[in-house]
Every structure is written in C-alpha cells, then in structure tokens.
Design a protein around this motif. Structure first.
Motif, PDB file in Angstrom:
ATOM      1  N   GLN A  46       0.818  -1.204   0.000  1.00 40.37           N
ATOM      2  CA  GLN A  46       0.000   0.000   0.000  1.00 40.37           C
ATOM      3  C   GLN A  46       0.856   1.260   0.000  1.00 40.37           C
ATOM      4  OE1 GLN A  46      -2.911   0.058   3.095  1.00 40.37           O
ATOM      5  NE2 GLN A  46      -3.920   1.868   2.287  1.00 40.37           N
ATOM      6  N   ARG A  47       1.944   1.257   0.751  1.00 42.45           N
ATOM      7  CA  ARG A  47       2.825   2.436   0.781  1.00 42.45           C
ATOM      8  C   ARG A  47       3.594   2.606  -0.531  1.00 42.45           C
ATOM      9  NH1 ARG A  47       3.351   0.429   5.943  1.00 42.45           N
ATOM     10  NH2 ARG A  47       5.284  -0.687   5.483  1.00 42.45           N
ATOM     11  N   SER A  48       3.724   1.529  -1.303  1.00 41.48           N
ATOM     12  CA  SER A  48       4.483   1.570  -2.554  1.00 41.48           C
ATOM     13  C   SER A  48       3.703   2.166  -3.715  1.00 41.48           C
ATOM     14  CB  SER A  48       4.926   0.161  -2.954  1.00 41.48           C
ATOM     15  OG  SER A  48       5.759  -0.395  -1.982  1.00 41.48           O
ATOM     16  N   VAL A  49       2.381   2.216  -3.582  1.00 41.67           N
ATOM     17  CA  VAL A  49       1.545   2.611  -4.720  1.00 41.67           C
ATOM     18  C   VAL A  49       0.572   3.713  -4.291  1.00 41.67           C
ATOM     19  CG1 VAL A  49      -0.095   1.804  -6.449  1.00 41.67           C
ATOM     20  CG2 VAL A  49       1.667   0.252  -5.607  1.00 41.67           C
ATOM     21  N   ASP A  50       0.693   4.876  -4.899  1.00 38.73           N
ATOM     22  CA  ASP A  50      -0.249   5.961  -4.628  1.00 38.73           C
ATOM     23  C   ASP A  50      -1.635   5.580  -5.140  1.00 38.73           C
ATOM     24  OD1 ASP A  50       1.673   7.586  -3.488  1.00 38.73           O
ATOM     25  OD2 ASP A  50       2.146   8.603  -5.372  1.00 38.73           O
ATOM     26  N   GLY A  51      -2.642   5.824  -4.322  1.00 41.35           N
ATOM     27  CA  GLY A  51      -4.023   5.582  -4.733  1.00 41.35           C
ATOM     28  C   GLY A  51      -4.563   4.206  -4.382  1.00 41.35           C
ATOM     29  N   LEU A  52      -3.720   3.290  -3.954  1.00 38.80           N
ATOM     30  CA  LEU A  52      -4.169   1.943  -3.589  1.00 38.80           C
ATOM     31  C   LEU A  52      -4.668   1.972  -2.151  1.00 38.80           C
ATOM     32  CD1 LEU A  52      -4.480  -1.070  -4.200  1.00 38.80           C
ATOM     33  CD2 LEU A  52      -2.093  -1.381  -3.529  1.00 38.80           C
ATOM     34  N   THR A  53      -5.991   1.827  -1.987  1.00 46.47           N
ATOM     35  CA  THR A  53      -6.583   1.850  -0.654  1.00 46.47           C
ATOM     36  C   THR A  53      -6.527   0.462  -0.026  1.00 46.47           C
ATOM     37  OG1 THR A  53      -8.821   1.345  -1.422  1.00 46.47           O
ATOM     38  CG2 THR A  53      -8.180   3.691  -1.362  1.00 46.47           C
ATOM     39  N   THR A  54      -6.644   0.420   1.288  1.00 47.82           N
ATOM     40  CA  THR A  54      -6.638  -0.857   2.011  1.00 47.82           C
ATOM     41  C   THR A  54      -7.778  -1.741   1.539  1.00 47.82           C
ATOM     42  OG1 THR A  54      -5.687   0.234   3.940  1.00 47.82           O
ATOM     43  CG2 THR A  54      -6.710  -1.894   4.307  1.00 47.82           C
ATOM     44  N   LYS A  55      -8.960  -1.161   1.390  1.00 46.94           N
ATOM     45  CA  LYS A  55     -10.134  -1.929   0.982  1.00 46.94           C
ATOM     46  C   LYS A  55      -9.925  -2.581  -0.383  1.00 46.94           C
ATOM     47  CE  LYS A  55     -15.006  -1.531  -0.068  1.00 46.94           C
ATOM     48  NZ  LYS A  55     -15.629  -0.963  -1.224  1.00 46.94           N
ATOM     49  N   VAL A  56      -9.508  -1.799  -1.347  1.00 48.93           N
ATOM     50  CA  VAL A  56      -9.310  -2.317  -2.705  1.00 48.93           C
ATOM     51  C   VAL A  56      -8.184  -3.343  -2.719  1.00 48.93           C
ATOM     52  CG1 VAL A  56      -8.567  -1.681  -5.046  1.00 48.93           C
ATOM     53  CG2 VAL A  56     -10.262  -0.286  -3.848  1.00 48.93           C
ATOM     54  N   MET A  57      -7.095  -3.044  -2.023  1.00 47.24           N
ATOM     55  CA  MET A  57      -5.973  -3.975  -1.992  1.00 47.24           C
ATOM     56  C   MET A  57      -6.404  -5.325  -1.401  1.00 47.24           C
ATOM     57  SD  MET A  57      -2.370  -3.717   0.051  1.00 47.24           S
ATOM     58  CE  MET A  57      -3.283  -3.671   1.590  1.00 47.24           C
ATOM     59  N   ASN A  58      -7.120  -5.291  -0.284  1.00 41.57           N
ATOM     60  CA  ASN A  58      -7.552  -6.542   0.339  1.00 41.57           C
ATOM     61  C   ASN A  58      -8.523  -7.323  -0.541  1.00 41.57           C
ATOM     62  OD1 ASN A  58      -5.964  -6.363   2.650  1.00 41.57           O
ATOM     63  ND2 ASN A  58      -7.483  -5.100   3.702  1.00 41.57           N
ATOM     64  N   GLU A  59      -9.412  -6.620  -1.235  1.00 40.88           N
ATOM     65  CA  GLU A  59     -10.325  -7.296  -2.174  1.00 40.88           C
ATOM     66  C   GLU A  59      -9.542  -7.986  -3.282  1.00 40.88           C
ATOM     67  OE1 GLU A  59     -12.855  -4.193  -3.628  1.00 40.88           O
ATOM     68  OE2 GLU A  59     -14.151  -4.220  -1.863  1.00 40.88           O
ATOM     69  N   ARG A  60      -8.569  -7.288  -3.852  1.00 43.59           N
ATOM     70  CA  ARG A  60      -7.779  -7.861  -4.950  1.00 43.59           C
ATOM     71  C   ARG A  60      -6.901  -9.011  -4.466  1.00 43.59           C
ATOM     72  NH1 ARG A  60     -11.179  -4.716  -6.068  1.00 43.59           N
ATOM     73  NH2 ARG A  60     -11.254  -3.445  -7.926  1.00 43.59           N
ATOM     74  N   LEU A  61      -6.322  -8.877  -3.283  1.00 45.94           N
ATOM     75  CA  LEU A  61      -5.517  -9.968  -2.730  1.00 45.94           C
ATOM     76  C   LEU A  61      -6.371 -11.217  -2.524  1.00 45.94           C
ATOM     77  CD1 LEU A  61      -3.321  -8.006  -0.186  1.00 45.94           C
ATOM     78  CD2 LEU A  61      -2.483  -9.256  -2.184  1.00 45.94           C
ATOM     79  N   ARG A  62      -7.575 -11.036  -1.963  1.00 48.87           N
ATOM     80  CA  ARG A  62      -8.478 -12.191  -1.759  1.00 48.87           C
ATOM     81  C   ARG A  62      -8.827 -12.855  -3.085  1.00 48.87           C
ATOM     82  NH1 ARG A  62     -10.583  -9.002   2.366  1.00 48.87           N
ATOM     83  NH2 ARG A  62     -12.181  -8.090   1.062  1.00 48.87           N
ATOM     84  N   LYS A  63      -9.083 -12.045  -4.098  1.00 50.40           N
ATOM     85  CA  LYS A  63      -9.430 -12.604  -5.401  1.00 50.40           C
ATOM     86  C   LYS A  63      -8.249 -13.363  -6.006  1.00 50.40           C
ATOM     87  CE  LYS A  63     -12.616 -10.793  -7.872  1.00 50.40           C
ATOM     88  NZ  LYS A  63     -13.475 -10.049  -8.807  1.00 50.40           N
ATOM     89  N   LEU A  64      -7.048 -12.800  -5.906  1.00 55.27           N
ATOM     90  CA  LEU A  64      -5.863 -13.482  -6.431  1.00 55.27           C
ATOM     91  C   LEU A  64      -5.591 -14.784  -5.675  1.00 55.27           C
ATOM     92  CD1 LEU A  64      -3.592 -10.354  -6.997  1.00 55.27           C
ATOM     93  CD2 LEU A  64      -4.512 -11.870  -8.781  1.00 55.27           C
ATOM     94  N   VAL A  65      -5.874 -14.801  -4.377  1.00 60.42           N
ATOM     95  CA  VAL A  65      -5.753 -16.039  -3.596  1.00 60.42           C
ATOM     96  C   VAL A  65      -6.788 -17.052  -4.081  1.00 60.42           C
ATOM     97  CG1 VAL A  65      -6.082 -17.070  -1.305  1.00 60.42           C
ATOM     98  CG2 VAL A  65      -4.704 -15.000  -1.549  1.00 60.42           C
ATOM     99  N   SER A  66      -8.022 -16.591  -4.324  1.00 63.88           N
ATOM    100  CA  SER A  66      -9.076 -17.515  -4.782  1.00 63.88           C
ATOM    101  C   SER A  66      -8.759 -18.096  -6.158  1.00 63.88           C
ATOM    102  CB  SER A  66     -10.439 -16.826  -4.800  1.00 63.88           C
ATOM    103  OG  SER A  66     -10.557 -15.929  -5.887  1.00 63.88           O
ATOM    104  N   TYR A  67      -8.036 -17.343  -6.985  1.00 63.76           N
ATOM    105  CA  TYR A  67      -7.600 -17.840  -8.298  1.00 63.76           C
ATOM    106  C   TYR A  67      -6.354 -18.721  -8.177  1.00 63.76           C
ATOM    107  CZ  TYR A  67     -10.652 -14.367 -10.551  1.00 63.76           C
ATOM    108  OH  TYR A  67     -11.720 -13.625 -10.982  1.00 63.76           O
TER     109      TYR A  67
END
Length: 108
Positions: A46-67
């Motif tokens: 999150q600190r590495s990327v401007d604009g990446l919120t915790t909510k969006v990051m966690n949603e995307r991480l969960r999806k990548l784990v599910s894939y």
C-alpha cells in the motif's frame, strides 16, 4: 457444416475468465508486479503505490488467492503478520503477461 467461432469455443474456460478479470484491473496487475519484485507485505504494498486503498488492496488480494495465483501466509504473532507469495500458477500467469507485454512492444 457449422463453422466454430474460436472465441466461443474458449470463452467458458476458467483460465480465460481469470485472465480477463486480472487484465481488466490495474490494481491486480500492480499487486502481481509488486509480488514479483519481492514486496510481500500488505502495508508495504500500500505504501508503494499511490491511490491503492486498504479496501481495494484486500479485495484484490483475496481474489488473487481464490484464483490460486498467490498464497497467503498468516503468522501467529503479536502484532499479526501476513505475507503473500506467488504460486507456481502465478509465476506461469506472469509469463503470459510478459508475452503480452512483449507483443505490445513489437506492435508499437
């Protein structure tokens, strides 16, 4: 004789759905890139990327784990520590993304 449409023949397959979802989301591509570069902790991502919120990051991480493109490791520590890593499938998927990037460079 019925002519087969190539896209209809391949569309229902799971890998195409995953590719479409990942390629259609800049944050998933960003997270995969970070993981490939060795950034494995969510706070660091999150600190590495401007604009990446915790909510969006966690949603995307969960999806990548599910894939099953990435794997989540939760450590029983206080404070809690979570790390992510690419799976073998994730590394294979990144090879496909690199081939697309190479094609893109050739088409410029």
């Amino acid at each position: 004789m019925v002519e087969k449409n190539v896209l209809n023949a391949i569309a229902p397959r799971p890998a195409f759905g995953i590719a479409e979802d990942v390629l259609g989301c800049k944050w998933m591509l960003t997270i995969l890139d970070l993981l490939q570069r060795g950034v494995c902790r969510p706070g660091t991502m999150q600190r590495s990327v401007d604009g990446l919120t915790t909510k969006v990051m966690n949603e995307r991480l969960r999806k990548l784990v599910s894939y099953r493109l990435i794997k989540r490791h939760a450590y029983p520590e206080v404070p809690p520590r979570v790390e992510y890593e690419l799976t073998a499938r994730g590394h294979k998927f990144l090879q496909i993304l690199e081939a697309i990037a190479e094609l893109d460079r050739e088409l410029e």
